[in-house]
Write an enzyme that holds these catalytic residues in place. Sequence first.
Site, PDB file in Angstrom:
ATOM      1  N   ARG A 119      15.235 -28.636   3.961  1.00  0.00           N
ATOM      2  CA  ARG A 119      14.247 -29.197   4.992  1.00  0.00           C
ATOM      3  C   ARG A 119      14.690 -29.429   6.474  1.00  0.00           C
ATOM      4  NH1 ARG A 119      12.394 -31.967   0.247  1.00  0.00           N
ATOM      5  NH2 ARG A 119      10.929 -30.643  -0.824  1.00  0.00           N
ATOM      6  N   LYS A 141      13.712 -20.957  19.024  1.00  0.00           N
ATOM      7  CA  LYS A 141      12.931 -20.100  18.235  1.00  0.00           C
ATOM      8  C   LYS A 141      13.739 -19.423  17.200  1.00  0.00           C
ATOM      9  CE  LYS A 141       8.905 -18.411  21.071  1.00  0.00           C
ATOM     10  NZ  LYS A 141       8.208 -17.136  21.710  1.00  0.00           N
ATOM     11  N   GLU A 183      16.638  -9.045  29.724  1.00  0.00           N
ATOM     12  CA  GLU A 183      15.962 -10.327  29.759  1.00  0.00           C
ATOM     13  C   GLU A 183      16.434 -11.205  31.013  1.00  0.00           C
ATOM     14  OE1 GLU A 183      14.093 -11.281  27.213  1.00  0.00           O
ATOM     15  OE2 GLU A 183      14.759 -10.227  25.586  1.00  0.00           O
ATOM     16  N   LYS A 225      14.738 -20.736  31.561  1.00  0.00           N
ATOM     17  CA  LYS A 225      14.234 -20.646  30.216  1.00  0.00           C
ATOM     18  C   LYS A 225      14.191 -22.281  29.832  1.00  0.00           C
ATOM     19  CE  LYS A 225      14.149 -19.404  25.581  1.00  0.00           C
ATOM     20  NZ  LYS A 225      14.207 -18.215  24.645  1.00  0.00           N
ATOM     21  N   GLU A 235       5.011 -22.963  22.450  1.00  0.00           N
ATOM     22  CA  GLU A 235       4.147 -21.754  22.960  1.00  0.00           C
ATOM     23  C   GLU A 235       2.792 -22.135  22.786  1.00  0.00           C
ATOM     24  OE1 GLU A 235       6.193 -18.279  22.431  1.00  0.00           O
ATOM     25  OE2 GLU A 235       4.395 -17.010  22.401  1.00  0.00           O
ATOM     26  N   ARG A 239       4.694 -21.270  27.482  1.00  0.00           N
ATOM     27  CA  ARG A 239       5.808 -20.412  27.122  1.00  0.00           C
ATOM     28  C   ARG A 239       5.765 -18.933  26.755  1.00  0.00           C
ATOM     29  NH1 ARG A 239      10.449 -22.415  22.779  1.00  0.00           N
ATOM     30  NH2 ARG A 239      11.584 -20.412  22.707  1.00  0.00           N
ATOM     31  N   ASN A 243       7.548 -13.851  26.871  1.00  0.00           N
ATOM     32  CA  ASN A 243       7.465 -12.624  26.345  1.00  0.00           C
ATOM     33  C   ASN A 243       7.043 -11.599  27.155  1.00  0.00           C
ATOM     34  OD1 ASN A 243       7.960 -13.712  23.743  1.00  0.00           O
ATOM     35  ND2 ASN A 243       5.993 -14.901  23.641  1.00  0.00           N
ATOM     36  N   HIS A 246       7.312  -7.807  26.147  1.00  0.00           N
ATOM     37  CA  HIS A 246       7.866  -7.944  24.867  1.00  0.00           C
ATOM     38  C   HIS A 246       6.553  -7.329  23.848  1.00  0.00           C
ATOM     39  CE1 HIS A 246      10.888 -10.182  26.388  1.00  0.00           C
ATOM     40  NE2 HIS A 246      11.543 -10.703  24.920  1.00  0.00           N
ATOM     41  N   HIS A 250       7.991  -5.133  21.483  1.00  0.00           N
ATOM     42  CA  HIS A 250       8.147  -5.194  19.911  1.00  0.00           C
ATOM     43  C   HIS A 250       7.549  -3.919  19.187  1.00  0.00           C
ATOM     44  CE1 HIS A 250       8.445  -9.727  20.133  1.00  0.00           C
ATOM     45  NE2 HIS A 250       9.696  -9.239  20.206  1.00  0.00           N
ATOM     46  N   HIS A 263      16.536  -4.258  21.048  1.00  0.00           N
ATOM     47  CA  HIS A 263      15.543  -5.219  21.691  1.00  0.00           C
ATOM     48  C   HIS A 263      15.486  -5.403  22.964  1.00  0.00           C
ATOM     49  CE1 HIS A 263      13.034  -8.759  21.580  1.00  0.00           C
ATOM     50  NE2 HIS A 263      13.807  -9.315  22.593  1.00  0.00           N
TER      51      HIS A 263
HETATM   52  P1  NAD Z   1      22.702  -8.455  18.009  1.00  0.00           P
HETATM   53  O1  NAD Z   1      22.838  -9.808  17.721  1.00  0.00           O
HETATM   54  O2  NAD Z   1      22.391  -7.523  17.241  1.00  0.00           O
HETATM   55  O3  NAD Z   1      24.031  -8.096  18.899  1.00  0.00           O
HETATM   56  C1  NAD Z   1      24.184  -6.881  19.332  1.00  0.00           C
HETATM   57  C2  NAD Z   1      25.501  -6.033  18.837  1.00  0.00           C
HETATM   58  O4  NAD Z   1      26.862  -6.625  19.524  1.00  0.00           O
HETATM   59  C3  NAD Z   1      25.841  -6.321  17.460  1.00  0.00           C
HETATM   60  O5  NAD Z   1      26.386  -5.315  16.655  1.00  0.00           O
HETATM   61  C4  NAD Z   1      26.869  -7.471  17.230  1.00  0.00           C
HETATM   62  O6  NAD Z   1      27.881  -7.444  16.141  1.00  0.00           O
HETATM   63  C5  NAD Z   1      27.614  -7.077  18.486  1.00  0.00           C
HETATM   64  N1  NAD Z   1      28.183  -8.053  19.127  1.00  0.00           N
HETATM   65  C6  NAD Z   1      27.819  -9.448  19.525  1.00  0.00           C
HETATM   66  N2  NAD Z   1      28.726 -10.107  20.467  1.00  0.00           N
HETATM   67  C7  NAD Z   1      29.675  -9.380  20.591  1.00  0.00           C
HETATM   68  C8  NAD Z   1      30.935  -9.518  21.459  1.00  0.00           C
HETATM   69  N3  NAD Z   1      31.131 -10.447  22.153  1.00  0.00           N
HETATM   70  N4  NAD Z   1      31.891  -8.472  21.155  1.00  0.00           N
HETATM   71  C9  NAD Z   1      31.510  -7.461  20.830  1.00  0.00           C
HETATM   72  N5  NAD Z   1      30.428  -7.060  20.006  1.00  0.00           N
HETATM   73  C10 NAD Z   1      29.565  -8.027  19.820  1.00  0.00           C
HETATM   74  O7  NAD Z   1      21.796  -8.309  19.354  1.00  0.00           O
HETATM   75  P2  NAD Z   1      21.140  -9.256  20.273  1.00  0.00           P
HETATM   76  O8  NAD Z   1      20.671  -8.398  21.470  1.00  0.00           O
HETATM   77  O9  NAD Z   1      22.107 -10.254  20.603  1.00  0.00           O
HETATM   78  O10 NAD Z   1      20.025  -9.996  20.098  1.00  0.00           O
HETATM   79  C11 NAD Z   1      18.909  -9.422  19.425  1.00  0.00           C
HETATM   80  C12 NAD Z   1      17.868 -10.383  18.528  1.00  0.00           C
HETATM   81  O11 NAD Z   1      17.395 -11.540  19.217  1.00  0.00           O
HETATM   82  C13 NAD Z   1      16.695  -9.589  18.212  1.00  0.00           C
HETATM   83  O12 NAD Z   1      16.625  -9.853  16.720  1.00  0.00           O
HETATM   84  C14 NAD Z   1      15.773 -10.439  18.877  1.00  0.00           C
HETATM   85  O13 NAD Z   1      14.260 -10.282  18.121  1.00  0.00           O
HETATM   86  C15 NAD Z   1      16.305 -11.726  19.010  1.00  0.00           C
HETATM   87  N6  NAD Z   1      15.708 -12.560  20.013  1.00  0.00           N
HETATM   88  C16 NAD Z   1      15.336 -13.898  19.901  1.00  0.00           C
HETATM   89  C17 NAD Z   1      15.131 -14.677  20.810  1.00  0.00           C
HETATM   90  C18 NAD Z   1      14.586 -16.181  20.648  1.00  0.00           C
HETATM   91  O14 NAD Z   1      14.247 -16.826  21.381  1.00  0.00           O
HETATM   92  N7  NAD Z   1      15.050 -16.620  19.463  1.00  0.00           N
HETATM   93  C19 NAD Z   1      14.923 -14.199  22.190  1.00  0.00           C
HETATM   94  C20 NAD Z   1      15.134 -12.653  22.541  1.00  0.00           C
HETATM   95  C21 NAD Z   1      15.688 -12.093  21.354  1.00  0.00           C
HETATM   96  N1  GLY Z   2      12.134 -15.110  24.006  1.00  0.00           N
HETATM   97  C1  GLY Z   2      10.967 -15.612  24.296  1.00  0.00           C
HETATM   98  C2  GLY Z   2      11.079 -17.486  23.898  1.00  0.00           C
HETATM   99  O1  GLY Z   2      11.862 -17.997  23.688  1.00  0.00           O
HETATM  100  O2  GLY Z   2       9.865 -17.998  24.134  1.00  0.00           O
END
Ligand code: NAD
Ligand code: GLY
Length: 358
Positions: A119, A141, A183, A225, A235, A239, A243, A246, A250, A263
């Site tokens: 939890r 998030k 972003e 942010k 949100e 907030r 997006n 997005h 998405h 993404h």
């Molecule tokens: P990712 O986590 O898939 O990383 C991208 C690639 O780079 C992967 O293959 C990873 O292994 C590699 N990698 C990471 N760091 C590295 C480094 N320093 N050196 C070499 N390789 C490296 O992709 P991302 O773009 O970081 O994240 C995308 C995800 O984030 C999506 O699922 C999206 O929905 C999510 N997201 C979440 C929020 C949130 O607020 N929680 C906001 C935006 C995006």
């Molecule tokens: N990436 C959108 C949010 O964090 O609200």
Amino acid sequence: MSQINVELGDRSYPIFIGSGIAHDPENYRSFIASSQVLLVTNTTIDPIYSKTIESALSFVETLDKVLLPDGEQYKNLNTLNAIFDGLLKKGHNRKTTLIALGGGVIGDMVGFAAASYQRGVNFIQIPTTLLSQVDSSVGGKTGVNHILGKNMIGAFHQPKSVVIDTDMLKTLPSRELSAGLAEVIKYGLIADQEFFSWLEQNIEKLVAVDGEALAHAIERSCQIKADVVAQDEKEGGIRAILNFGHTFGHAIEAHQGYGVWLHGEAVGAGMIMACKMSAKLGWLDESIVERAIALITKAGLPILPPEDMTPETFLKYMSVDKKVLDKTLRLILLKACGDATVTSDFSDEVLHEILQGV
Ligand code: NAD
Ligand code: GLY
């Protein structure tokens, strides 16, 4: 090293930003109240960065590790179970701390595991992609994808701290760096016209992984942010502007199959669709659309959705967007560069024209 605070009362936390800071035990010590820690990363990042983090955490009594497969296609409940398996097999209790070492995929999954294990337990974000350093590691998030929609299963759960080591970007593939720039550009368009102009002047340096330029872009992005999240953590309103682009993005990701378009790439094309729609509604000057197209192109991102996407395919995915309330689609659109609004005040015709690429 610089520090930005996310002000959320008793859930406030710092974001540390600097070159080489992931090595320093002092950036973790006061945020780990447990004798147990579970480091979670993926098979790509593990050989590059786990040793650094493991040695910085050598003060921890029990340090376990779970390795996940790499890729957006693994951001699901199945993979999440591997984290729970690791926690349970190694007997982690409610005081344990999870550490997310990776990009947004790892950060979102580890955050959700931390939100739900017994939890709720503590976690720390060590984001390793530009996208995760400027966006996903901040704001709480967390979650996983469902076959019918992205990030549809999740929770709000804030980390105890975020450690952003800008040196980690040196190993990041350039396509991933570009995805993160989407972003960064988003923050300029939705909240800070001056920052948008700065990005136009410095985009070549950013693409060339210039440490100083990246540090400034990360700090400004995290500050914007943090300010938005502090106003509206869950949100209920403002907030949603984070997006921007997005809802279209998405739909592109889900239609192509997770992981086919990154993404950030989908968000890049989605932001241009949102800019064009804002202009079509008469809210945004055409010159801003042109400048956004130029900047996003220089960042190495697509400005058009995939050719096989029809208005119908867009609408299928957009109808399950989290911003749909009472069956009404809400979009983030621009009134000006640096001024975003959440609105359903548009006609179906205008939306249809944008989805058709008119
Ligand atoms: P990712 O986590 O898939 O990383 C991208 C690639 O780079 C992967 O293959 C990873 O292994 C590699 N990698 C990471 N760091 C590295 C480094 N320093 N050196 C070499 N390789 C490296 O992709 P991302 O773009 O970081 O994240 C995308 C995800 O984030 C999506 O699922 C999206 O929905 C999510 N997201 C979440 C929020 C949130 O607020 N929680 C906001 C935006 C995006
Ligand atoms: N990436 C959108 C949010 O964090 O609200």
